[in-house]
Write an enzyme that holds these catalytic residues in place. Sequence first.
Site, PDB file in Angstrom:
ATOM      1  N   HIS A 163      -6.825   2.092  -1.125  1.00  0.00           N
ATOM      2  CA  HIS A 163      -5.363   2.190  -1.109  1.00  0.00           C
ATOM      3  C   HIS A 163      -4.860   1.884  -2.519  1.00  0.00           C
ATOM      4  CE1 HIS A 163      -1.182   1.754  -0.055  1.00  0.00           C
ATOM      5  NE2 HIS A 163      -1.450   2.141   1.180  1.00  0.00           N
ATOM      6  N   ARG A 195      -8.356  10.829   3.894  1.00  0.00           N
ATOM      7  CA  ARG A 195      -7.408  10.730   5.011  1.00  0.00           C
ATOM      8  C   ARG A 195      -5.957  10.806   4.533  1.00  0.00           C
ATOM      9  NH1 ARG A 195      -4.558   6.260   7.519  1.00  0.00           N
ATOM     10  NH2 ARG A 195      -5.447   4.928   5.917  1.00  0.00           N
ATOM     11  N   HIS A 221      -9.822   0.344   1.645  1.00  0.00           N
ATOM     12  CA  HIS A 221      -8.821   0.362   2.716  1.00  0.00           C
ATOM     13  C   HIS A 221      -9.319   1.009   4.006  1.00  0.00           C
ATOM     14  CE1 HIS A 221      -4.804   0.427   4.390  1.00  0.00           C
ATOM     15  NE2 HIS A 221      -4.786   1.747   4.472  1.00  0.00           N
ATOM     16  N   GLU A 231       5.421   9.677   3.590  1.00  0.00           N
ATOM     17  CA  GLU A 231       4.310   9.093   2.809  1.00  0.00           C
ATOM     18  C   GLU A 231       3.597  10.201   2.045  1.00  0.00           C
ATOM     19  OE1 GLU A 231       1.967   6.745   5.543  1.00  0.00           O
ATOM     20  OE2 GLU A 231       3.571   5.309   5.827  1.00  0.00           O
ATOM     21  N   ARG A 259      -3.667  10.191  -1.625  1.00  0.00           N
ATOM     22  CA  ARG A 259      -4.060   8.834  -1.999  1.00  0.00           C
ATOM     23  C   ARG A 259      -5.228   8.758  -2.984  1.00  0.00           C
ATOM     24  NH1 ARG A 259      -4.047   5.140   3.262  1.00  0.00           N
ATOM     25  NH2 ARG A 259      -1.782   5.315   3.226  1.00  0.00           N
TER      26      ARG A 259
HETATM   27  P1  FAD Z   1      -9.203  -2.121  14.716  1.00  0.00           P
HETATM   28  O1  FAD Z   1      -7.762  -2.144  14.923  1.00  0.00           O
HETATM   29  O2  FAD Z   1      -9.714  -2.572  13.402  1.00  0.00           O
HETATM   30  O3  FAD Z   1      -9.885  -3.035  15.852  1.00  0.00           O
HETATM   31  C1  FAD Z   1     -11.248  -3.361  15.760  1.00  0.00           C
HETATM   32  C2  FAD Z   1     -11.593  -4.271  16.914  1.00  0.00           C
HETATM   33  O4  FAD Z   1     -13.004  -4.345  17.029  1.00  0.00           O
HETATM   34  C3  FAD Z   1     -11.116  -5.723  16.744  1.00  0.00           C
HETATM   35  O5  FAD Z   1     -10.634  -6.158  17.991  1.00  0.00           O
HETATM   36  C4  FAD Z   1     -12.392  -6.481  16.407  1.00  0.00           C
HETATM   37  O6  FAD Z   1     -12.399  -7.814  16.849  1.00  0.00           O
HETATM   38  C5  FAD Z   1     -13.399  -5.685  17.197  1.00  0.00           C
HETATM   39  N1  FAD Z   1     -14.783  -5.794  16.719  1.00  0.00           N
HETATM   40  C6  FAD Z   1     -15.289  -5.422  15.521  1.00  0.00           C
HETATM   41  N2  FAD Z   1     -16.612  -5.664  15.492  1.00  0.00           N
HETATM   42  C7  FAD Z   1     -16.930  -6.205  16.692  1.00  0.00           C
HETATM   43  C8  FAD Z   1     -18.142  -6.685  17.256  1.00  0.00           C
HETATM   44  N3  FAD Z   1     -19.312  -6.663  16.610  1.00  0.00           N
HETATM   45  N4  FAD Z   1     -18.099  -7.211  18.502  1.00  0.00           N
HETATM   46  C9  FAD Z   1     -16.927  -7.271  19.204  1.00  0.00           C
HETATM   47  N5  FAD Z   1     -15.753  -6.819  18.711  1.00  0.00           N
HETATM   48  C10 FAD Z   1     -15.773  -6.283  17.471  1.00  0.00           C
HETATM   49  N6  FAD Z   1      -3.248   3.438   9.470  1.00  0.00           N
HETATM   50  C11 FAD Z   1      -2.199   4.213   9.776  1.00  0.00           C
HETATM   51  O7  FAD Z   1      -2.354   5.258  10.403  1.00  0.00           O
HETATM   52  N7  FAD Z   1      -0.942   3.820   9.404  1.00  0.00           N
HETATM   53  C12 FAD Z   1      -0.690   2.678   8.717  1.00  0.00           C
HETATM   54  O8  FAD Z   1       0.445   2.351   8.432  1.00  0.00           O
HETATM   55  C13 FAD Z   1      -1.792   1.867   8.355  1.00  0.00           C
HETATM   56  N8  FAD Z   1      -1.616   0.744   7.617  1.00  0.00           N
HETATM   57  C14 FAD Z   1      -2.690  -0.065   7.390  1.00  0.00           C
HETATM   58  C15 FAD Z   1      -2.490  -1.264   6.712  1.00  0.00           C
HETATM   59  C16 FAD Z   1      -3.543  -2.139   6.522  1.00  0.00           C
HETATM   60  C17 FAD Z   1      -3.337  -3.424   5.765  1.00  0.00           C
HETATM   61  C18 FAD Z   1      -4.823  -1.819   7.036  1.00  0.00           C
HETATM   62  C19 FAD Z   1      -5.980  -2.758   6.871  1.00  0.00           C
HETATM   63  C20 FAD Z   1      -5.029  -0.607   7.680  1.00  0.00           C
HETATM   64  C21 FAD Z   1      -3.973   0.275   7.858  1.00  0.00           C
HETATM   65  N9  FAD Z   1      -4.154   1.492   8.507  1.00  0.00           N
HETATM   66  C22 FAD Z   1      -3.073   2.278   8.791  1.00  0.00           C
HETATM   67  C23 FAD Z   1      -5.436   1.842   9.094  1.00  0.00           C
HETATM   68  C24 FAD Z   1      -5.392   1.535  10.587  1.00  0.00           C
HETATM   69  O9  FAD Z   1      -4.654   0.348  10.799  1.00  0.00           O
HETATM   70  C25 FAD Z   1      -6.773   1.370  11.177  1.00  0.00           C
HETATM   71  O10 FAD Z   1      -7.606   2.411  10.782  1.00  0.00           O
HETATM   72  C26 FAD Z   1      -6.698   1.372  12.697  1.00  0.00           C
HETATM   73  O11 FAD Z   1      -5.772   0.417  13.121  1.00  0.00           O
HETATM   74  C27 FAD Z   1      -8.064   1.098  13.285  1.00  0.00           C
HETATM   75  O12 FAD Z   1      -7.915   0.898  14.663  1.00  0.00           O
HETATM   76  P2  FAD Z   1      -9.208   0.695  15.533  1.00  0.00           P
HETATM   77  O13 FAD Z   1      -8.754   0.567  16.938  1.00  0.00           O
HETATM   78  O14 FAD Z   1     -10.201   1.739  15.209  1.00  0.00           O
HETATM   79  O15 FAD Z   1      -9.849  -0.685  15.009  1.00  0.00           O
HETATM   80  C1  SIN Z   2       0.510   2.166   4.252  1.00  0.00           C
HETATM   81  O1  SIN Z   2       1.456   1.697   4.869  1.00  0.00           O
HETATM   82  O2  SIN Z   2       0.543   2.474   3.056  1.00  0.00           O
HETATM   83  C2  SIN Z   2      -0.769   2.385   4.961  1.00  0.00           C
HETATM   84  C3  SIN Z   2      -0.721   3.676   5.601  1.00  0.00           C
HETATM   85  C4  SIN Z   2      -2.097   4.139   5.963  1.00  0.00           C
HETATM   86  O3  SIN Z   2      -3.092   3.536   5.585  1.00  0.00           O
HETATM   87  O4  SIN Z   2      -2.157   5.167   6.634  1.00  0.00           O
END
Ligand code: FAD
Ligand code: SIN
Length: 535
Positions: A239, A381, A346, A117, A285
Amino acid sequence: MTPLSCDYLVVGGGIAGLIFAIKASAHGSVIVLTKADSSEANTAYAQGGIASVWSVSDSFESHIEDTLRAGAGLCNRTAVEAIVRDGPAAVRELIELGTRFTRIEEGSEDEYDLGREGGHSHRRVLHAQDLTGREIMRALGEAVRARPNIQVLENHVAIDLLVERDASGRRGACWGVYALEKQSMSVRRIVARATMLATGGAGKVYLYTTNPDIASGDGVAMAYRAGAPIANMEFYQFHPTCLYHPEAKSFLISEALRGEGAILRLPDGTPFMKHYHPDAELAPRDIVARAIDAEMKRRGLDCVYLDISHRPTAFVRERFPNIYRRCLSYGFDLTAGPIPIVPAAHYMCGGVMTDLRAATRIPRLFAAGETAMTGLHGANRLASNSLLEAAVMGRRGFEAARSLLAEDRSRPPEFPPWQADHTIESEQRVLITQSWDEIRRLMWNYVGIVRSNLRLERATRRLEMLDHEVHGYYWDHRLDSDLIELRNLVTVGRLIVRSATARKESRGLHYTTDYPERDDSHWLHDTVIEPNSRS
Ligand code: FAD
Ligand code: SIN
């Protein structure tokens, strides 16, 4: 409602929260809150994968240098080194917990297929085809269900942290949260000896975002209200490539396509990225998103195009089955020609400041994943470093919380039940939807990929007004999850605008036409917002 209590409370069931919960369950009782269905999290949408040094031809030094380069001078080198070096162990743990990353043919030294990437000088992204996040959530979800010590409370929206106060009103430790149970619409106290905030990002503060609906920055807003410093909120990552289609809702087209040779083109087919960066489509990015934005504005275009149709059809369909199918459902065949794309909000690089044990400044409160700011990402990032950070910091946070509880004999103070007086049924839903729409639109128009003093001043004034209105509305009306989110979105919007206004230079994801140059002599530091110590 009767209060609940546990040793470890985890607010958020994405990768960071679930890893913390799984490890903590061996040492005490665990409650995990998710604001919607437990499968809904940014994690579940991750496509590209998780970056980690895995190949024999890769090295920690190279991953560290790539991360520092993308971060445009603002990464904390100690954090980068620690997180990158912890990466392989965190990935191995995901595999042991059942995650099935895509493998390559037997006999190869690397074992897993490693994607490439933007900004990475090596192939180092482990993935599960183009549905990496869904596979991680499946494996972690099963591991959670197999542990009776973990209670998952779905549809529980944390409202505010339970924070101790001394006789003079000064804030102390965090002992859990008030949370709204969405079905009964009642608020319960959940008391915990250690609380992990893992609420993910805040994409919903912008009109167009790759994030699902849950991403309203609740963790940042709650921590800020409770007295934790928040940093680097001006660095919101856009993104570059989301499908441009009225019904696609900013469906992400993974950067991994560009890693496999996809080319960005103007409507007449001309490639343009070489004019912006020697690495062209694989530039960091921020540069790619800004280049697309500039081409669209200069030429008055609604979108530009991404083209991977020169790669063999079988390869594209096998490597990107989900993206291929989704595009086809909107009438675009990835294997036959270019598809229309636009950038969208994003990833939140800033957040609740933590150290490398995931500890915030509030005793007993930890934060990890997208909601936290460890110093890994700096001003921008590197792709796929987010899942890496969340996995590593979920583990590190657990270690810190466990040692805290091992030595701790304190008892929580009494917290009063939620005050439901003075709350009248809302007749004016339109006020909520209107404010919501206004915030997201003004953030998109004034605080997006390109900023200026004038736009930021306007955003400041409008958000101040909206904050005032929402505040009045919040305390007068019956609480529901929309209102909780609206209040948090205004707070997060204001934190982004304050940070963007403070930084009088352009760096990484923050670009302003009034200060278009990077200025290391004045701005080589984080933008930290200290909350009012007593509010
Ligand atoms: P999340 O996975 O967002 O989980 C948040 C949790 O908090 C959820 O369960 C939600 O219900 C809960 N929550 C929120 N507010 C509250 C509240 N007030 N009360 C109770 N619960 C709450 N990153 C990469 O490294 N590689 C990738 O390929 C990649 N692709 C991506 C593609 C997309 C479309 C998106 C949107 C993001 C991508 N990212 C990627 C970024 C990455 O997915 C996220 O930054 C990461 O998954 C965040 O994980 P997290 O555990 O911090 O939060
Ligand atoms: C993607 O697959 O392009 C998302 C990767 C990322 O947000 O790190």
